[in-house]
Structure formats: structure tokens, C-alpha cells
Design an enzyme around this catalytic site. Sequence first.
Site, PDB file in Angstrom:
ATOM      1  N   ASP A   1      -1.307  -6.181  10.576  1.00 54.20           N
ATOM      2  CA  ASP A   1      -0.611  -5.518  11.691  1.00 54.20           C
ATOM      3  C   ASP A   1      -1.566  -5.127  12.816  1.00 54.20           C
ATOM      4  O   ASP A   1      -1.307  -5.395  13.990  1.00 54.20           O
ATOM      5  CB  ASP A   1       0.105  -4.252  11.194  1.00 54.20           C
ATOM      6  CG  ASP A   1       1.336  -4.569  10.372  1.00 54.20           C
ATOM      7  OD1 ASP A   1       1.984  -5.594  10.657  1.00 54.20           O
ATOM      8  OD2 ASP A   1       1.649  -3.809   9.454  1.00 54.20           O
TER       9      ASP A   1
ATOM     10  N   LYS B   1       5.061  -1.208   1.943  1.00 52.68           N
ATOM     11  CA  LYS B   1       3.665  -1.586   2.218  1.00 52.68           C
ATOM     12  C   LYS B   1       2.646  -0.803   1.386  1.00 52.68           C
ATOM     13  O   LYS B   1       1.627  -1.347   0.986  1.00 52.68           O
ATOM     14  CB  LYS B   1       3.355  -1.403   3.711  1.00 52.68           C
ATOM     15  CG  LYS B   1       4.098  -2.394   4.600  1.00 52.68           C
ATOM     16  CD  LYS B   1       3.711  -2.192   6.052  1.00 52.68           C
ATOM     17  CE  LYS B   1       4.498  -3.127   6.955  1.00 52.68           C
ATOM     18  NZ  LYS B   1       4.055  -3.049   8.343  1.00 52.68           N
TER      19      LYS B   1
END
Length: 271
Positions: A101, A65
Site C-alpha cells: 500500500d 490485513k
Amino acid sequence: MKKFAVIGQPIKHSLSPRIHSEFAKELGIDISYEAIEIAPKDFNSATKQLLENGYDGLNVTLPLKELAYSLADEVSQIGRESGAVNTLWKEKGKIFADSTDGKGLVEDLLNNQISLKDSNLVILGAGGAARSILPSVLSLHPKRLTLLNRTFEKSRALVDQFKASGVQIQALPMEEIPEGSLTGVINTTSAGVIGEDLILNQRIFQKADWSYDLNYSKETTYFNQLAKDAGIEVCLDGLGMLVGQAAISFKIWTGKRPSTNRVLNLIKSSL
Ligand code: ATR
């Protein structure tokens, strides 16, 4: 047909292909969605190649990420604050990135009738997962947010980064308990999952209304079991957040927003 994939390492057990296929079925969109393993050392070239060779969007998971954040040409504000992104796509020759997220987490909390406004919250952990949810959690204006982490320096650095948010935010050593009655405790650490115990002051649970574990499993997670044993009745795990973040990525790529409840129940029963 639109073409998507989730990339990470390891990636074999990812639930994302199943989740996105269910979204597409529900919305009547024809997509393919694969899980592709990419090692960090190959990330830049492999990811550019996928986006140049017909993939309309990529989800990015551990440990890629932060690399995805560095690769992107245009990053959303939440992505910039998180220093990591989980959603990539190409537009006008540029790589765009967002982090869904945190939004997935707050949507799941809302779906469970949990409001963060004016709450007294604790987040356990100060790694990538904590940083990725902080912008979204702070945007809902809790009254106070306390970060507890085994390595105190890391939580203090996060507090420094987010201290201008307007929310009262503080770091305390892991064994300490913030003042006042707590609204909820969110676990972002991987303790339990990686076989190590989570060293914390159990009294923290006596003061909280609910717990949320970013980890998930078929049975009650290690952290939620600690919370349940201490008498917390509302213990949620990260499966709802997983489905939520996927739905937001799906909307970014296709313009269509899938509903999450049916897919969440489906995935839960197939774990
Ligand atoms: P992630 O991206 O999943 O957040 P990470 O950046 O490696 O992964 O962060 C892991 C977090 O879990 C850290 O906050 C880590 O604490 P340290 O900063 O002290 O390393 C926390 N963690 C992992 N195992 C733990 C344990 N057994 N007890 C307490 N905290 C733990």
C-alpha cells in the site's frame, strides 16, 4: 494458468479483479482473479486452504490485513513495520507476506510529479491505513512529518514507533496546525466516507500545496472537497494508490511489472 484472489469482508465491490485482469491482458499472462469473502473468524483456516489448494497469491483487504500479518511465516520489513500486510503467496511450503500500500502511494505521488524529499507533511489519522503508509513515506526523507488524529494517544503511539526513522516526526491534536508552510496533507481517516464530519482546523489547507485522500470515489471525495473549497488546486484521491499497490503485488507474484496509467484511466472512467 495462475490463480489469484482478493479476500476481505465485504468484498463484492472490490475493483481488484478488474485491475489484475487488465494487467494480465496487457502482459499476455493467463490468470484468474476472484473476490472471495472471508469473515475474520474463519480467516486462518480459509486462507491456508486457499494457498494450499492452488491459489498462487492473495490480496488481503479490510478487515483482514492484521490477521494476514499474524498468519504469515515470513514478512517483509515494511510489512513488519506496518503490522499488517495486503499480499500473500506461498514459497517452499511457507506463507510469505508483504505490504504494497505505502509503495503504491509513493509511486502515485511520483507519477503526479510530487516529491516528498525535504517536505513538510501532515498525515491525518493514526489507524491501520496511516501505519501502513508510514514506512514508505518516511523512506523518502520528508523534512518533517506531523500526525494529527482525533484520538491523540494513537498518533503519539505511532510517533513512538517510528521516531528512530531519522525524520523529525511529531503528533499534534487534530485542531492544531504545524509550524511553517506545508507541502501536503494526506488523509487516511474514513471520516466523510462513514458519514461523520472530519473535525479539523480548516486553516491547515491554507498552508498546503496539495492534498491526497486515500479514499476515492467517482466524484471529488469529501476530504478533497474540503481541500478544494479552501483553495488547494492539486487534490489527488486513492485510486492511483489502489492501482499502484495492485501492480506491485502483481510483480511479486508473476515477476512482471504492469504499467498503471492505462488501467487507472480505465477504472476511473468506469466508477
Ligand atoms: P483504517 O484501517 O482505515 O485506518 P482504523 O484503524 O479504524 O481504520 O482508523 C480509522 C482512522 O480514522 C482513525 O485515525 C480514526 O480516528 P480515531 O483514532 O480517533 O478513532 C479516524 N477517524 C474516523 N472517523 C473520524 C472522524 N469523523 N473524524 C476524525 N477522524 C476520524
